[in-house]
Enzyme design. Structure first.
Site, PDB file in Angstrom:
ATOM      1  N   ASP A 120       0.831  -1.199   0.000  1.00  0.00           N
ATOM      2  CA  ASP A 120       0.000   0.000   0.000  1.00  0.00           C
ATOM      3  C   ASP A 120       0.871   1.256   0.000  1.00  0.00           C
ATOM      4  OD1 ASP A 120      -2.641   1.452   0.496  1.00  0.00           O
ATOM      5  OD2 ASP A 120      -1.519   2.014   2.291  1.00  0.00           O
ATOM      6  N   GLU A 152      -2.041  -5.261  -3.738  1.00  0.00           N
ATOM      7  CA  GLU A 152      -1.066  -4.559  -2.894  1.00  0.00           C
ATOM      8  C   GLU A 152      -0.034  -5.521  -2.323  1.00  0.00           C
ATOM      9  OE1 GLU A 152      -3.901  -0.857  -1.427  1.00  0.00           O
ATOM     10  OE2 GLU A 152      -3.739  -2.657  -0.194  1.00  0.00           O
TER      11      GLU A 152
END
Length: 230
Positions: A48, A119
């Site tokens: 992320d 992610e």
């Protein structure tokens, strides 16, 4: 996860791992992991941040006219769960994840699971190869979303549209003039007008100078016939 599944996933993402176990971890949902630490959640957390860094760097380098608030809005759109899930599905990552029965739904993975998977793969590539391979992977699929978000932001940024028009048509920059301000210090309103090529357009009020300038530019664009009145 067997070797064939790892190789198949590497072909999908266009990256070969030095440590295939990292990819295996990225593809492991917590619903089948012995512990949460043995799932892809930690890689998701890292990925992320790597994703945000790469997107922010791309925005910074691509458009020097964007202000901080505008870049923040674009970044939020690009790194959203919805966009990450869309990319995950487009690549085909949803077919490679290892997870418990009942987690999938008709039409694909839940948005949160698909986004986390993407992610986690970003995080795994970063750990395995560093920032450049991660950047390459991210931009390969995120550039269209970045460009779309930039286009949408420029359409909302009336000052930017007016400036581009003025420079293209007359090779000049619009001039904004503060006409008035009203109200107490904690709740002021400002009146601004914009002039282009010697022509002053209808003024506009705003809760701050930036808002007033945007609305003044909007009114100028309406007068010039570039945008339609709402």
């Amino acid at each position: 996860m067997d070797q064939a599944a790892i190789e198949s996933c590497q072909q999908l993402i266009g990256y070969t791992f030095g440590d295939p176990e990292l990819l295996s971890l990225a593809l492991t949902h917590s619903s089948v992991a012995a512990t949460r630490v043995q799932s892809n959640e930690r890689l998701e957390f890292l990925g992320d941040s790597v994703l945000a860094l790469v997107v922010c760097h791309e925005l910074f380098c691509r458009d020097g006219g964007l202000q901080e608030g505008e870049m923040t809005k674009i970044k939020s759109s690009v790194v959203s769960r919805t966009t990450c899930a869309t990319v995950s599905e487009t690549i085909g990552l949803s077919q490679t994840i290892s997870m418990g029965k009942g987690m999938s739904k008709p039409g694909g993975l839940p948005t949160s699971v698909a986004a986390a998977l993407y992610e986690a793969v970003v995080g795994a590539i970063y750990i395995d190869g560093g920032l450049e391979p991660a950047r390459t992977f991210i931009l390969r699929h995120m550039l269209p979303h970045i460009e779309e978000a930039l286009a949408n932001e420029h359409q909302r940024n009336f000052k930017s549209v007016l400036q581009q028009h003025a420079q293209r048509e007359w090779n000049i920059t619009p001039e904004y003039q503060m006409l008035d301000e009203k109200g107490p210090d904690h709740d002021k309103c400002f009146e601004v007008a914009v002039a282009v090529a010697g022509r002053q357009f209808p003024s506009a009020w705003g809760k701050n100078k930036k808002e007033a300038e945007q609305e003044a530019a909007h009114r100028a664009l309406i007068e010039l016939g570039i945008v339609k009145e709402d």
